[in-house]
Write a protein that holds these residues in place. Structure first.
Motif, mmCIF file in Angstrom:
data_model
loop_
_atom_site.group_PDB
_atom_site.id
_atom_site.type_symbol
_atom_site.label_atom_id
_atom_site.label_comp_id
_atom_site.label_asym_id
_atom_site.label_seq_id
_atom_site.Cartn_x
_atom_site.Cartn_y
_atom_site.Cartn_z
ATOM 1 N N LEU A 104 -0.344 -12.512 2.576
ATOM 2 C CA LEU A 104 -0.038 -11.116 2.327
ATOM 3 C C LEU A 104 0.870 -10.574 3.428
ATOM 4 C CD1 LEU A 104 -0.570 -8.629 0.517
ATOM 5 C CD2 LEU A 104 -2.463 -8.053 2.056
ATOM 6 N N VAL A 105 2.025 -10.061 3.013
ATOM 7 C CA VAL A 105 2.927 -9.374 3.939
ATOM 8 C C VAL A 105 2.509 -7.912 3.922
ATOM 9 C CG1 VAL A 105 5.316 -8.840 4.509
ATOM 10 C CG2 VAL A 105 4.761 -11.006 3.362
ATOM 11 N N THR A 106 1.879 -7.432 4.987
ATOM 12 C CA THR A 106 1.262 -6.103 4.975
ATOM 13 C C THR A 106 2.208 -5.019 5.489
ATOM 14 O OG1 THR A 106 0.318 -6.451 7.163
ATOM 15 C CG2 THR A 106 -1.032 -7.079 5.284
ATOM 16 N N PRO A 107 2.178 -3.827 4.898
ATOM 17 C CA PRO A 107 3.047 -2.721 5.333
ATOM 18 C C PRO A 107 2.782 -2.277 6.770
ATOM 19 C CG PRO A 107 2.233 -2.318 3.115
ATOM 20 C CD PRO A 107 1.479 -3.501 3.635
ATOM 21 N N ARG A 108 1.527 -2.412 7.228
ATOM 22 C CA ARG A 108 1.246 -1.916 8.582
ATOM 23 C C ARG A 108 2.057 -2.641 9.654
ATOM 24 N NH1 ARG A 108 -3.679 -4.465 7.304
ATOM 25 N NH2 ARG A 108 -4.014 -6.428 8.402
ATOM 26 N N ASP A 109 2.496 -3.869 9.336
ATOM 27 C CA ASP A 109 3.325 -4.612 10.295
ATOM 28 C C ASP A 109 4.710 -3.982 10.450
ATOM 29 O OD1 ASP A 109 1.259 -6.424 10.641
ATOM 30 O OD2 ASP A 109 2.001 -7.802 9.107
ATOM 31 N N PHE A 110 5.075 -3.071 9.548
ATOM 32 C CA PHE A 110 6.409 -2.469 9.566
ATOM 33 C C PHE A 110 6.371 -0.983 9.926
ATOM 34 C CE2 PHE A 110 6.465 -6.138 6.853
ATOM 35 C CZ PHE A 110 7.648 -6.785 7.165
ATOM 36 N N GLU A 111 5.189 -0.471 10.218
ATOM 37 C CA GLU A 111 5.065 0.956 10.529
ATOM 38 C C GLU A 111 5.589 1.288 11.925
ATOM 39 O OE1 GLU A 111 1.029 2.013 9.893
ATOM 40 O OE2 GLU A 111 1.175 2.002 7.690
ATOM 41 N N LYS A 112 5.447 0.318 12.861
ATOM 42 C CA LYS A 112 5.912 0.578 14.224
ATOM 43 C C LYS A 112 7.420 0.813 14.218
ATOM 44 C CE LYS A 112 2.372 -2.034 16.704
ATOM 45 N NZ LYS A 112 2.120 -3.168 17.633
ATOM 46 N N GLY A 113 7.807 1.825 14.929
ATOM 47 C CA GLY A 113 9.230 2.119 15.038
ATOM 48 C C GLY A 113 9.750 3.038 13.958
ATOM 49 N N ASP A 418 5.321 4.847 2.056
ATOM 50 C CA ASP A 418 6.303 4.338 1.095
ATOM 51 C C ASP A 418 7.351 3.458 1.777
ATOM 52 O OD1 ASP A 418 4.953 5.734 -0.795
ATOM 53 O OD2 ASP A 418 6.563 7.149 -1.279
ATOM 54 N N GLU A 419 7.823 3.898 2.944
ATOM 55 C CA GLU A 419 8.858 3.150 3.641
ATOM 56 C C GLU A 419 8.330 1.811 4.143
ATOM 57 O OE1 GLU A 419 12.772 2.540 5.172
ATOM 58 O OE2 GLU A 419 11.888 3.803 3.601
ATOM 59 N N ALA A 420 7.105 1.805 4.678
ATOM 60 C CA ALA A 420 6.512 0.549 5.157
ATOM 61 C C ALA A 420 6.302 -0.412 4.001
ATOM 62 C CB ALA A 420 5.189 0.836 5.869
ATOM 63 N N ALA A 421 5.864 0.105 2.833
ATOM 64 C CA ALA A 421 5.676 -0.740 1.652
ATOM 65 C C ALA A 421 7.013 -1.318 1.188
ATOM 66 C CB ALA A 421 5.020 0.067 0.532
ATOM 67 N N ARG A 422 8.080 -0.506 1.261
ATOM 68 C CA ARG A 422 9.411 -0.981 0.862
ATOM 69 C C ARG A 422 9.881 -2.103 1.778
ATOM 70 N NH1 ARG A 422 14.518 -0.524 2.309
ATOM 71 N NH2 ARG A 422 14.044 0.847 4.071
ATOM 72 N N LEU A 423 9.699 -1.905 3.084
ATOM 73 C CA LEU A 423 10.129 -2.931 4.046
ATOM 74 C C LEU A 423 9.311 -4.215 3.869
ATOM 75 C CD1 LEU A 423 10.576 -0.687 7.208
ATOM 76 C CD2 LEU A 423 12.393 -1.725 5.820
ATOM 77 N N ALA A 424 8.006 -4.086 3.593
ATOM 78 C CA ALA A 424 7.159 -5.260 3.377
ATOM 79 C C ALA A 424 7.606 -6.006 2.123
ATOM 80 C CB ALA A 424 5.700 -4.830 3.240
ATOM 81 N N ALA A 484 4.227 -11.236 -5.656
ATOM 82 C CA ALA A 484 3.731 -10.069 -6.390
ATOM 83 C C ALA A 484 3.796 -8.848 -5.487
ATOM 84 C CB ALA A 484 2.298 -10.303 -6.862
ATOM 85 N N ASP A 485 4.412 -7.788 -6.014
ATOM 86 C CA ASP A 485 4.491 -6.525 -5.292
ATOM 87 C C ASP A 485 3.193 -5.747 -5.528
ATOM 88 O OD1 ASP A 485 5.127 -4.166 -4.051
ATOM 89 O OD2 ASP A 485 6.681 -3.575 -5.496
ATOM 90 N N LEU A 486 2.414 -5.526 -4.473
ATOM 91 C CA LEU A 486 1.132 -4.828 -4.588
ATOM 92 C C LEU A 486 1.216 -3.393 -4.100
ATOM 93 C CD1 LEU A 486 -1.257 -7.680 -3.370
ATOM 94 C CD2 LEU A 486 -0.344 -7.264 -5.665
ATOM 95 N N GLY A 487 2.432 -2.847 -4.082
ATOM 96 C CA GLY A 487 2.601 -1.458 -3.680
ATOM 97 C C GLY A 487 2.225 -1.235 -2.231
ATOM 98 N N HIS A 488 1.404 -0.212 -1.975
ATOM 99 C CA HIS A 488 1.013 0.110 -0.596
ATOM 100 C C HIS A 488 0.115 -0.954 0.027
ATOM 101 C CE1 HIS A 488 1.892 4.664 -1.217
ATOM 102 N NE2 HIS A 488 2.987 3.965 -0.940
ATOM 103 N N ALA A 489 -0.401 -1.886 -0.813
ATOM 104 C CA ALA A 489 -1.228 -2.974 -0.255
ATOM 105 C C ALA A 489 -0.357 -4.067 0.350
ATOM 106 C CB ALA A 489 -2.128 -3.562 -1.332
ATOM 107 N N GLY A 490 0.944 -4.101 -0.006
ATOM 108 C CA GLY A 490 1.846 -5.091 0.566
ATOM 109 C C GLY A 490 2.488 -5.981 -0.479
ATOM 110 N N TYR A 491 3.035 -7.090 -0.033
ATOM 111 C CA TYR A 491 3.687 -8.061 -0.915
ATOM 112 C C TYR A 491 2.988 -9.395 -0.723
ATOM 113 C CZ TYR A 491 7.348 -10.522 -3.478
ATOM 114 O OH TYR A 491 8.033 -11.265 -4.407
#
Length: 553
Positions: A104-113, A418-424, A484-491
């Protein structure tokens, strides 16, 4: 309309329900009215019916109709047949398995910055403006009069009051005369002539003679010969019953005996009956001492209702006559003035039944001009049995959109998510493309899980979109990578290793699949049959003039 259509078809099919079947259904439906010894509480049964405005005869007629309709519905439903090929196909689609490994590629990994500018947030707010609309609502004050609060728990009648109450209601404590009986029913064929009817009667007479010669074998005779499906399996046993629960000829014969024994053959609308009375009881009046606990309970309920009715009338008058405030009513009846905020025009989904938020009539009055603009009390409304409420509007909040400044923090949270989910998603799609390009030489990415076996019936932790992706790859193309795109849960990256057939445990569920599919088909056929029934009838719909939805017919 549906019920009347079904009843019409039951009559057309000449479906009859015997008293035994009706009694059995009533005893099953009201099993809670049996005491520890298994005795049915007839008086409690009558009180329960009376509370719903029914007599035993009316309720039993309704039960007979329900059983007749049920017999017709079962006949249609039982005709449903599901081909085994269909069962096999559904079984395979649900129970075939895939062995997968996931990352799972998680959105929280992309929230920093992430540091959105005010311009970005304002643009997000403008693009999603409707999400920040607040519906119209009112804040209210209200008072509640409850019947349960009318009588303190320690208040009981005096001995003199209790004696007077007993004398007034003593007829309710007459122990009803009851008989216990078993019977054998022989039905007369529809349209039978006199000779055929005499033949059935002669057979009944012969069974009566055999039963008298061997009373201990009555149950065996009933199981073998009785045509009453409601009692035959129980050896004809009807249990204890009161006179008015049976058709008159049957009741007259059974209650004509003072002690257990056999009646003569009895003819009723259902056919000929061989009746063995096996028990006799009741018919006496219960003394006050025996019924005192029940009597006290009845007195308290009646006294509480009397006080509640008096108080309810007075409260209703007061909130109307002094409509500018709830305080006079609260002081007179020692009620708390309670508060509720954010009540919409219509009951909200999930509003607790019996609450002010769930009562459509109260809400209608709160949004009427007298309450909304003139701030007058509503009329007293019973929002639940024994719960009377009057309310007034403290504040009215028209539907409005929250300003950007009011919801700026919420906007930022949503933009970040939304932005973190997009980047993930972009990172996951890029990684998936690289893995597919590498093919067999692809190196397993760090963090890839151990192998897990999943199926549509048992997906484990795989979400629906991921499961759909895993089963979307043809078995002859495995192993393969999918995403699979899981939205705010990640990719989710998914390595589908291989396909497996259902296991032995799944094969044991084959009958369950067959039963579920048969039930689904039976429901569909029943609905189609009901629609056809309605189509064959002349139906006039009379809609309430104030109900545009057509819900009331």
């Amino acid at each position: 309309i549906t019920r009347q259509a079904l009843l019409a078809d039951a009559r057309r099919a000449r479906i009859t329900v015997t008293p035994g079947e009706i009694q059995k259904a009533i005893l099953e439906q009201h099993a809670d009215l049996r005491d520890a010894n298994g005795k049915f509480d007839i008086e409690g049964y009558k009180r329960l019916l009376a509370a719903n405005g029914l007599t035993p005869a009316q309720y039993e007629a309704q039960m007979g109709q329900m059983l007749a309709v049920g017999a017709v519905e079962r006949a249609v439903a039982d005709s449903a047949m599901v081909p085994q090929t269909v069962v096999d196909g559904v079984f395979a689609s649900q129970e075939n398995r895939r062995v997968v490994r996931t990352l799972l590629v998680t959105p929280r990994d992309f929230e920093k910055g992430l540091a959105p500018t005010d311009e970005q947030l304002k643009a997000y707010y403008d693009a999603h403006a409707s999400a920040f609309d607040l519906p119209e609502s009112v804040d209210i004050s209200y008072v509640v009069l409850r019947r349960t609060d009318m009588l303190p728990k320690d208040v009981e009648p005096s001995e003199k009051e209790l004696e007077a109450y007993y004398q007034k209601h003593r007829n309710q404590f007459n122990e009803a005369e009851e008989r216990q009986a078993s019977h054998i029913l022989l039905k007369v064929p529809e349209g039978a002539d006199a000779a055929a009817k005499e033949k059935v009667k002669a057979r009944a007479e012969a069974l009566l003679a055999e039963a008298k010669a061997h009373p201990d074998k009555f149950a065996e005779l009933a199981k073998k010969n009785s045509e009453d499906p409601g009692s035959a399996e129980q050896g004809g046993d009807l249990g204890f019953f009161e006179r008015d629960t049976m058709v008159k000829p049957f009741a007259d014969a059974a209650f004509g005996l003072d002690k257990p024994g056999f009646t003569d053959v009895v003819e009723t609308e259902y056919g000929f009956h061989v009746i063995q009375v096996t028990g006799v009881k009741g018919g006496g009046e219960k003394p006050l001492a025996e019924v005192k606990p029940q009597l006290v309970k009845m007195w308290r309920e009646e006294e509480a209702a009397r006080r509640y009715n008096q108080a309810a009338e007075a409260l209703s008058n007061m909130v109307y006559e002094q409509a500018e405030s709830l305080k006079p009513a609260a002081e007179r009846f020692k009620l708390n003035i309670e508060k509720a905020e954010g009540l919409p025009r219509k009951p909200a989904a999930g509003a607790q039944e019996g609450s002010v938020e769930a009562n459509a009539r109260l809400l209608d009055q709160l949004y009427a001009p007298e309450a909304l603009e003139e701030h007058r009390n509503t009329t007293a409304i019973e929002i639940a049995p024994g719960v009377l409420v009057s309310a007034r509007v403290d504040a009215h909040h028209p539907q409005h959109r929250q300003t950007f400044d009011e919801v700026k923090d919420t906007v930022k949270q949503r933009w970040m998510a939304d932005e973190a989910a997009r980047l993930a998603r972009e990172a996951g799609e890029k990684q998936l493309a690289a893995l597919k390009e590498a093919g067999k030489d692809a190196k397993a990415p760090a963090g890839l899980s151990e192998e897990n076996t999943v199926s549509r019936a048992q997906p484990g932790r795989l979400q629906r979109d991921a499961l759909q992706a895993a089963f979307g790859v043809p078995a002859d193309q495995l192993p393969a990578w999918v995403g699979a795109d899981l939205g705010h849960a990640g990719y989710q990256l998914i390595r589908v290793e291989k396909a497996l057939p259902p296991d032995d445990a799944a094969k044991q569920r084959m009958d369950a699949y067959k039963g579920q599919l048969r039930q689904t088909l039976a429901n569909a056929e029943t609905q189609a049959w009901i629609a056809a029934l309605k189509g064959s009838l002349k139906i006039e719909r009379h809609l309430d003039s104030d109900d545009a939805s057509g819900d009331h017919q």
